[in-house]
Write an enzyme that holds these catalytic residues in place. Structure first.
Site, short mmCIF file in Angstrom:
data_model
loop_
_atom_site.label_atom_id
_atom_site.label_comp_id
_atom_site.label_asym_id
_atom_site.label_seq_id
_atom_site.Cartn_x
_atom_site.Cartn_y
_atom_site.Cartn_z
NE ARG A 1 6.42 8.61 -1.37
CZ ARG A 1 7.11 8.12 -2.39
NH1 ARG A 1 8.31 7.65 -2.20
NH2 ARG A 1 6.59 8.07 -3.60
NE ARG B 1 6.09 4.21 -2.17
CZ ARG B 1 7.16 4.27 -2.96
NH1 ARG B 1 8.37 4.07 -2.46
NH2 ARG B 1 7.02 4.53 -4.24
CG ASN C 1 -3.22 -3.84 0.03
OD1 ASN C 1 -2.22 -3.27 -0.38
ND2 ASN C 1 -3.84 -3.49 1.13
CG HIS D 1 2.26 -0.13 1.10
ND1 HIS D 1 1.88 -1.32 0.54
CD2 HIS D 1 1.17 0.30 1.80
CE1 HIS D 1 0.64 -1.61 0.87
NE2 HIS D 1 0.18 -0.64 1.64
CG PHE E 1 -4.61 4.44 7.15
CD1 PHE E 1 -4.70 3.10 6.78
CD2 PHE E 1 -3.48 5.14 6.78
CE1 PHE E 1 -3.67 2.49 6.06
CE2 PHE E 1 -2.46 4.54 6.07
CZ PHE E 1 -2.55 3.22 5.71
FE1 HDD Z 1 -2.50 3.08 1.38
C1 HDD Z 1 0.66 3.62 0.28
C2 HDD Z 1 -2.69 0.24 -0.59
C3 HDD Z 1 -5.64 2.40 2.62
C4 HDD Z 1 -2.48 6.01 3.00
N1 HDD Z 1 -1.25 2.10 0.11
C5 HDD Z 1 0.00 2.50 -0.22
C6 HDD Z 1 0.56 1.61 -1.17
C7 HDD Z 1 -0.38 0.64 -1.42
C8 HDD Z 1 -1.52 0.97 -0.61
C9 HDD Z 1 -0.25 -0.54 -2.35
C10 HDD Z 1 1.95 1.69 -1.76
C11 HDD Z 1 1.95 2.40 -3.08
C12 HDD Z 1 3.35 2.38 -3.66
O1 HDD Z 1 3.79 1.30 -4.06
O2 HDD Z 1 3.95 3.44 -3.70
N2 HDD Z 1 -3.85 1.56 1.15
C13 HDD Z 1 -3.78 0.56 0.21
C14 HDD Z 1 -5.03 -0.14 0.17
C15 HDD Z 1 -5.87 0.46 1.08
C16 HDD Z 1 -5.12 1.54 1.68
C17 HDD Z 1 -5.34 -1.30 -0.75
C18 HDD Z 1 -7.29 0.14 1.42
C19 HDD Z 1 -8.13 -0.42 0.62
N3 HDD Z 1 -3.80 3.99 2.62
C20 HDD Z 1 -5.06 3.58 2.99
C21 HDD Z 1 -5.70 4.59 3.79
C22 HDD Z 1 -4.81 5.64 3.90
C23 HDD Z 1 -3.63 5.23 3.15
C24 HDD Z 1 -7.09 4.49 4.38
C25 HDD Z 1 -4.92 6.94 4.60
C26 HDD Z 1 -6.00 7.50 5.02
N4 HDD Z 1 -1.11 4.51 1.66
C27 HDD Z 1 -1.34 5.66 2.35
C28 HDD Z 1 -0.17 6.63 2.30
C29 HDD Z 1 0.83 5.86 1.38
C30 HDD Z 1 0.10 4.56 1.10
C31 HDD Z 1 0.35 7.08 3.61
C32 HDD Z 1 2.25 5.70 1.88
C33 HDD Z 1 3.14 6.02 0.70
C34 HDD Z 1 2.25 6.51 -0.31
O3 HDD Z 1 0.97 6.52 0.15
O4 HDD Z 1 2.57 6.87 -1.42
O5 HDD Z 1 -0.57 7.82 1.75
#
Ligand code: HDD
Length: 697
Positions: free
Chosen positions: A371, A74, A150, A77, A163
């Site tokens: 992924r 990922r 979170n 995370h 981001f």
């Molecule tokens: Fe995110 C993963 C939580 C903003 C893009 N995010 C990811 C995971 C968590 C969060 C818990 C792991 C999920 C798992 O266990 O597979 N993210 C947050 C929270 C945010 C947040 C609480 C704001 C309130 N995230 C955020 C933004 C973006 C992303 C603004 C993109 C514009 N997040 C991602 C991602 C991930 C991710 C790149 C990486 C792996 C996945 O999604 O599955 O898309």
């Protein structure tokens, strides 16, 4: 060679049957084509010492598959662990939402929950100072709902467009490839200093919240404002909260650092061990429910994810509980392949125009393709809904379904010819988006702007800092000193300090003092900083979720030759009766020779089991054992760390020389091993000891 009949375990996949090969397939090792393998140790060669033959299809297939075992981790995370469990609604839930999972009190919906750190790679340690992900997948009767949150109720940025920059800044530096899993470096603080809206989150990030003792002693938050829609179409704004039954508990920073070295898997091991012994963690799902009038009356915008709604203003209403009771069977198939998407939502729950949430709705779906390699990732067993999936989406890489007939378009009239026409839309049961005519309604000119109502970046950062207990404030200030001391660029340190002056001049002064720098002038603010009422709910120490208990907590009992078996028996059973976990630690894992000559096996070897692994320690030592351990650095360090990490230390009189050598000074947390020990061991840490053991900012 005769092949045994195979028993296939059938797993129902979306819209059809999936036949998964499992261990239940029979006793014989086979290739992926089902050919039984006769020899799994030797490749095919021309002569015993001759070249390996290309013809060896068994070797080639095995190595080919192995070469491609990894998938991209990922982007954030990457390091996480997960568990299965269930969610049960309380009666209150149905009054807010028509969602099926909320309708019948006590009815269980299966969940899969993944906890994670944010910045580190998949192989990094469990205990850096970092935000923890708290992602919940609900397999409801109406489809999958993902609440991807979170352990902190706010986020760094207000708009998803920032981001990628945030993540680039916090991850290892682009040229060096380090530091791993740490925000304590130039690029992170450079970006933070230039991003005042991140200041509130930085306060939480530098607090004890980001060094949790366990995944089960964390709160979880949905962060954004969502909507719940009831059966009459009425909208209620909500913020989601997960409140741990286990209470909130954090590590001391020095303890977290040492834990990372001693056991990088500390938190995932902790979760597995809890599930293994039936100590199932539980959270209550709560909502802060409010209407438009309340939203409009607040000092900030509820569409701004850098803000909380203090619980003292809008209390949290419990609407259900979640229990985790089973760990995954396979890390890769489940924990690694689980794909959370905040866009996965069910009727009765809806989004708002929070610009951070809106960007997330795209990013997660998109990232799963990269992924997991295919748009069909939703067919993997861990991602597949447990309700029917019926549509005309077809084909794509790794398609698992075998749809019948030729109806792959809609509308069609194939039914008139007696053919299967496939599914049709259903306006009654179908998801309908809330027709927003309220806050943030879709109207106005196309603009790349931020609303004025997002402009106050400091008042809630101040609120948070000033709401903390004194010890927590000192930890936060010291964390800032630690992190900024790792920043080589002086102008960056200075800029962060000038932002901190807006949060609290005294905090800025303490951090500046810790860095041996002058306090600069405050940075410019878009709007004046306000003194908001404190919110005691944000505290860990002295807050509503602090728990004084031995339940779920561990006591390390140090034994050595000559220890008293009766004392050890009493301690072990009393700790167990109180719901705690006794762990016997001895210089040799094979055990110690007790006073009566018997051998008592240990659970762990002292040199490999520092006291950072437990919540309190008991030194069940004889004079003989103590004398031997005075020459063992691991024993001295065991006691010294327990004291420095503010834990309760119970000791026999005979163990006094070890206490002395470890520099332990008598206080309320240092007791004998009589009945009083358990009461103190189950209490919180002894924060009043701290000023005597470390210099805090
Ligand atoms: Fe995110 C993963 C939580 C903003 C893009 N995010 C990811 C995971 C968590 C969060 C818990 C792991 C999920 C798992 O266990 O597979 N993210 C947050 C929270 C945010 C947040 C609480 C704001 C309130 N995230 C955020 C933004 C973006 C992303 C603004 C993109 C514009 N997040 C991602 C991602 C991930 C991710 C790149 C990486 C792996 C996945 O999604 O599955 O898309």
């Amino acid at each position: 060679m005769a092949t045994d009949p195979k028993t296939y375990e059938t797993i129902t996949g979306p819209g059809g049957e999936l036949h998964q090969q499992t261990a239940a397939n029979g006793p014989h090792l086979t290739t992926n084509q089902g050919i039984v393998v006769a020899d799994n140790q030797n490749s095919l060669k021309a002569g015993a010492r001759g070249p390996t033959l290309l013809e060896d299809f068994i070797l080639r297939e095995k190595i080919f598959h192995f070469d491609h075992e990894r998938i991209p981790e990922r982007i954030v995370h990457a390091r996480g662990t997960a568990a299965h469990g269930y969610f049960e609604p309380y009666p209150a839930a149905a009054t807010y939402s028509k969602a099926g999972l909320f309708q019948t009190p006590g009815e269980q919906t299966p969940v899969f929950v993944r906890f994670s750190t944010v910045a580190g790679g998949a192989g990094s340690a469990d205990t850096p100072r970092d935000v923890r992900g708290f992602a919940v997948k609900f397999y409801t009767g109406e489809g999958v709902w993902d609440l991807v949150g979170n352990n902190i109720p706010v986020f760094f940025i207000q708009d998803a467009i920032k981001f990628p920059d945030l993540v680039h800044a916090v991850k290892m530096e682009a040229d060096k490839g380090y530091p791993q899993a740490a925000s304590a470096h130039d690029t992170f603080w450079d970006w933070i200093g230039l991003m005042p809206e991140a200041t509130h989150m930085v306060m939480w990030q530098m607090s004890d919240r980001t060094i949790p003792r366990s995944f089960v002693t964390m709160e979880g938050f949905g962060i954004h404002t969502f909507r719940l829609i009831d059966a009459d179409g009425k909208n209620t704004y909500v913020k989601f909260h997960w409140k741990p039954k286990q209470g909130l508990q954090s590590q001391i920073w020095d303890e977290a650092v040492k834990t990372a070295g001693a056991d990088p898997d500390f938190q995932r091991r902790d979760l597995f061990e809890r599930l293994d012994r039936g100590d199932y963690p539980e959270w209550e799902l709560g909502i802060q429910a409010f209407d438009e009038e309340t939203a409009n009356g607040l000092d900030f915008d509820v569409l701004d994810s850098t803000k909380i709604i203090p619980e003292e203003i809008v209390p949290v209403t419990p609407i259900g509980k979640m229990v985790l009771d089973r760990y995954p069977d396979n890390f890769f198939a489940e924990t690694e392949q689980v794909a959370f998407c905040p866009g996965n939502i069910v009727p009765g729950i809806d989004f708002t125009n929070d610009p951070l949430l809106q960007g997330r709705l795209f990013s997660y779906l998109d990232t799963q393709k990269s992924r997991l390699g295919t748009t069909n990732f939703h067919q993997l067993p861990i991602n597949a809904p447990k309700s029917p999936v019926n549509n005309f989406q077809r084909d794509g890489m790794m398609q698992m379904n075998v749809p019948k007939g030729r109806a792959n378009y809609e509308p069609n009239s194939l039914n008139e010819a007696g053919e299967d026409a496939g599914p049709r839309e259903c306006p009654v049961k179908g998801y309908s988006t809330y027709a927003a005519q309220d806050i943030g309604a879709e109207q106005g000119d196309k603009l790349r702007v931020r609303p004025e109502s997002f402009a106050d970046h400091y008042s809630q950062a101040r609120l948070f800092f000033r709401s903390l207990d004194k010890a927590e404030q000192a930890h936060l200030a010291s964390a800032l000193v630690f992190e900024l001391s790792k920043v080589g660029l002086e102008h960056v340190r200075k800029r962060v300090l000038s932002n901190l002056v807006n949060v609290d001049p005294a905090l800025a002064g303490r951090v500046a003092e810790g860095l041996n720098m002058d306090v600069p002038a405050a940075s410019a603010t878009a709007v004046p900083v306000k003194d908001l009422d404190p919110s005691p709910a944000v505290r860990i120490i002295g807050g509503p979720l602090e728990k004084v208990t031995l339940e779920g907590r561990s006591v390390g009992i140090l034994i050595a030759d000559g220890s008293d078996g009766e004392l050890i028996d009493r301690l072990t059973s009393e700790i167990g009766d109180a719901g705690g976990k006794p762990i016997l630690i001895a210089p040799k894992v094979g055990g110690a020779k007790l006073k009566d000559g018997s051998l008592l096996k240990a659970d762990a070897q002292l040199a490999g089991f520092p006291s950072v692994f437990v919540d309190s320690i008991a030194l069940a030592l004889s004079a003989e054992g103590t004398a031997a351990l005075l020459k063992e650095a691991a024993a001295v360090q065991f006691v010294m760390d327990a004291f420095g990490h503010l834990k309760t230390i119970g000791a026999t009189d005979a163990a006094k020389p070890l206490l002395d050598k470890a520099g332990v000074e008598k206080d309320a947390g240092v007791t004998g091993l009589d009945d009083g020990f358990l009461a103190v061991a189950g209490s919180k840490r002894h924060f009043d000891r701290e000023p005597g053991v470390r210099m805090l900012a």
